[in-house]
Design a protein around this motif. Structure first.
Motif, short mmCIF file in Angstrom:
data_model
loop_
_atom_site.label_atom_id
_atom_site.label_comp_id
_atom_site.label_asym_id
_atom_site.label_seq_id
_atom_site.Cartn_x
_atom_site.Cartn_y
_atom_site.Cartn_z
N UNK A 14 0.83 -1.21 0.00
CA UNK A 14 0.00 0.00 0.00
C UNK A 14 0.86 1.25 0.00
N UNK A 15 1.96 1.22 0.75
CA UNK A 15 2.88 2.35 0.81
C UNK A 15 3.50 2.63 -0.54
N UNK A 16 3.96 1.57 -1.22
CA UNK A 16 4.59 1.73 -2.53
C UNK A 16 3.59 2.29 -3.54
N UNK A 17 2.38 1.76 -3.55
CA UNK A 17 1.37 2.23 -4.50
C UNK A 17 1.06 3.70 -4.26
N UNK A 18 0.88 4.09 -2.99
CA UNK A 18 0.60 5.49 -2.68
C UNK A 18 1.75 6.39 -3.12
N UNK A 19 2.99 5.93 -2.92
CA UNK A 19 4.16 6.72 -3.33
C UNK A 19 4.18 6.90 -4.85
N UNK A 20 3.91 5.82 -5.59
CA UNK A 20 3.91 5.89 -7.05
C UNK A 20 2.90 6.92 -7.55
N UNK A 21 1.70 6.88 -6.97
CA UNK A 21 0.65 7.81 -7.41
C UNK A 21 1.04 9.25 -7.13
N UNK A 22 1.56 9.49 -5.93
CA UNK A 22 1.97 10.85 -5.59
C UNK A 22 3.08 11.34 -6.53
N UNK A 23 4.09 10.51 -6.75
CA UNK A 23 5.20 10.90 -7.62
C UNK A 23 4.74 11.16 -9.04
N UNK A 24 3.83 10.33 -9.53
CA UNK A 24 3.28 10.55 -10.86
C UNK A 24 2.52 11.87 -10.92
N UNK A 25 1.78 12.17 -9.87
CA UNK A 25 0.96 13.38 -9.86
C UNK A 25 1.79 14.66 -9.79
N UNK A 26 3.00 14.59 -9.22
CA UNK A 26 3.83 15.79 -9.19
C UNK A 26 4.76 15.87 -10.40
N UNK A 27 4.55 14.97 -11.38
CA UNK A 27 5.21 15.14 -12.66
C UNK A 27 6.34 14.21 -12.98
N UNK A 28 6.59 13.17 -12.17
CA UNK A 28 7.62 12.21 -12.51
C UNK A 28 7.05 11.16 -13.45
N UNK A 29 7.86 10.70 -14.38
CA UNK A 29 7.45 9.68 -15.34
C UNK A 29 7.91 8.32 -14.79
N UNK A 30 6.98 7.58 -14.25
CA UNK A 30 7.30 6.35 -13.53
C UNK A 30 7.10 5.13 -14.43
N UNK A 31 8.09 4.23 -14.40
CA UNK A 31 7.94 2.90 -15.00
C UNK A 31 8.18 1.89 -13.89
N UNK A 32 7.27 0.96 -13.74
CA UNK A 32 7.24 0.02 -12.62
C UNK A 32 7.54 -1.37 -13.15
N UNK A 33 8.66 -1.96 -12.76
CA UNK A 33 9.06 -3.29 -13.23
C UNK A 33 8.97 -4.25 -12.04
N UNK A 34 8.41 -5.43 -12.25
CA UNK A 34 8.24 -6.34 -11.13
C UNK A 34 8.59 -7.77 -11.48
N UNK A 35 8.96 -8.51 -10.43
CA UNK A 35 9.06 -9.95 -10.50
C UNK A 35 7.87 -10.54 -9.75
N UNK A 36 8.12 -11.62 -9.02
CA UNK A 36 7.03 -12.23 -8.26
C UNK A 36 7.38 -13.61 -7.76
N UNK A 37 8.62 -13.75 -7.27
CA UNK A 37 9.10 -15.05 -6.83
C UNK A 37 8.22 -15.76 -5.81
N UNK A 38 7.82 -15.09 -4.72
CA UNK A 38 6.98 -15.78 -3.71
C UNK A 38 5.65 -16.28 -4.28
N UNK A 39 5.04 -15.48 -5.15
CA UNK A 39 3.77 -15.89 -5.75
C UNK A 39 3.97 -17.07 -6.69
#
Length: 345
Positions: free
Chosen positions: A102-127
C-alpha cells in the motif's frame, strides 16, 4: 533539510485516502471550490506535458505550519525530478507485505501526480513459489536463479503476466493513477536469448535487445507502465528474466534519470554483518573496490552489477533502497536523507 523521519511521519499522518490504495483523485471541475465531503481533496491534473498534485489539507494530527514546511522543503526535489523518467523495480518485502505494498502504490501515485514519469518493473518469486507448490511442481534454484523447465515457465508466465501484473495495475488504477500492464513480450519490449547456463537453468533468459517504443506514448501521457519480467526470443519462446536486470536495461534504453531497486536490506553495507554501516552514496569506482575487498557479496552482487551497467549506459543515478521501510520511494526521491545507497557514475 527535510529529514527522512519527519517526512515519513507526515506520510503516516495523512488521511487514509493517501496511505492506502483506496486513494481516489477526483477530476477538477467548475465546482472545485465547493467544499468536498472528504476534507482531504487531491486533484491530479494530467496532460501530455504535466501532472500536478493540488492538495487541500484539513485539520488532523500534524500541525499546519509543519505540513507546509515539509511540503515546501520537498519543492526542490520535485523541481529536479519533474518530467524525468524514474524506473522502479518492485519485489522483496515490499511485495510480500500488504502494508508495504500500500505504501509503494501510494508513493507511485503521488510521484506521478507531481510530474515524474514512472515505470514500474516487477518480479514475483513468492507468488510463483506458491502456485508451483499448489500444482505439485518442485522449485529448484541454481546460484540464486530459478531452474525453469517448460512446465515451470508456463506457470511463471501465468503468475507474473496474468496475476501479479494485473493485480498491481488494478491497485494503481484504484489509487487514482492510470496504469497499463505489459510484459517484455508486448511490443517486443525485451528480446530474449538463452542464458549461457541454459543446459542447467532451462528457460532462464538474458535480454538481447530493448525496444521501448511501446512505452513512450504511455510515459509521455503520465500513465504508469507496469512491466512483468518475462520476454521471448525470435521464435516466440518465452523466458524468465531477472527483474533487476530487466529494470536496469530498461532504464538505460529510456535514458532514465534514476533507477531504484527495492530490496530486503538497508542498501550497501561497509560491513555486511552490521546493518548500521550503511553506505549512503558511492561511485562506480568505490563499488568495484568494495567488491574486490569482498564487502559486497552474495545476492547483492547482481543488484550492484545491474546498477553499474545501467550507469555505464547513461542512467544518472541508481539506488538500492530498503523496501522494508514505509514510503521508502518518497524518502529516496523527495528528501536528501534517502532510504538506501545511491550509486553514481
Amino acid at each position: 533539510m527535510l529529514a527522512a523521519k519527519t517526512f515519513s511521519s507526515l506520510a503516516s499522518s495523512l488521511p487514509k485516502t493517501l496511505q492506502t490504495p483506496n486513494l481516489t483523485i477526483p477530476p477538477l471541475s467548475s465546482t472545485a471550490k465547493t467544499k468536498p465531503q472528504n476534507p482531504f481533496l487531491t486533484s491530479c491534473l494530467k496532460s501530455s506535458s504535466q501532472a500536478i498534485l493540488t492538495e487541500t489539507l484539513s485539520t488532523h494530527s500534524t500541525p499546519g505550519p509543519t505540513r507546509v514546511k515539509i511540503l515546501s522543503e520537498a519543492l526542490p526535489f520535485i523541481q529536479k525530478f519533474r518530467g524525468k523518467t524514474i524506473i522502479v523495480k518492485y519485489g522483496g518485502a515490499a511485495m510480500k507485505s500488504e502494508q508495504l505494498q500500500a505504501s509503494v502504490i501510494a508513493d507511485l501515485v503521488l510521484l506521478s501526480c507531481v510530474g515524474l514519469r514512472i515505470v514500474f518493473v516487477h518480479g514475483g518469486g513468492p507468488e510463483i513459489n506458491h502456485w508451483l507448490t499448489r500444482l505439485g511442481i518442485k522449485s529448484n534454484f541454481l546460484n540464486g536463479l530459478r531452474v525453469t523447465d517448460a512446465s515451470t515457465m508456463e506457470i511463471v508466465s501465468m503468475v507474473l503476466v496474468g496475476k501479479v501484473n494485473k493485480h498491481l495495475v488494478a491497485l494503481i488504477n484504484k489509487a487514482g493513477a492510470t496504469a497499463v500492464g505489459l510484459s517484455g513480450i508486448d511490443g517486443r519490449l525485451f528480446m530474449a536469448r538463452p542464458s549461457p547456463n541454459s543446459a542447467e537453468l532451462g528457460f532462464v533468459g538474458e535480454i538481447a535487445n530493448v525496444d521501448p517504443t511501446v512505452l513512450r506514448p504511455l510515459i509521455d501521457n503520465y500513465h504508469i507502465p507496469v512491466v512483468a519480467s518475462v520476454a521471448a526470443d525470435m521464435t516466440g519462446q518465452s523466458y524468465n528474466i531477472n527483474a533487476d536486470t530487466a529494470a536496469g536495461e530498461l532504464a538505460a534504453a529510456l535514458g532514465a534519470e534514476k533507477l531504484i531497486l527495492l530490496t530486503d536490506v538497508a542498501g550497501i553495507l561497509e560491513n555486511r554483518y552490521d546493518p548500521g554501516s550503511l553506505v549512503k552514496e558511492i561511485d562506480i569506482k568505490g563499488v568495484k573496490r568494495m567488491m574486490e575487498d569482498g564487502k559486497i557479496a552474495g545476492g547483492m552482487i547482481p543488484k550492484v552489477n545491474c546498477c553499474v551497467r545501467s550507469l555505464a549506459q547513461g542512467v544518472q543515478t541508481a539506488s538500492i533502497v530498503d523496501g522494508r521501510l514505509e514510503h521508502s520511494l518518497l524518502l529516496e526521491i523527495l528528501t536528501d536523507e534517502g532510504a538506501g545507497t545511491m550509486i553514481t557514475g
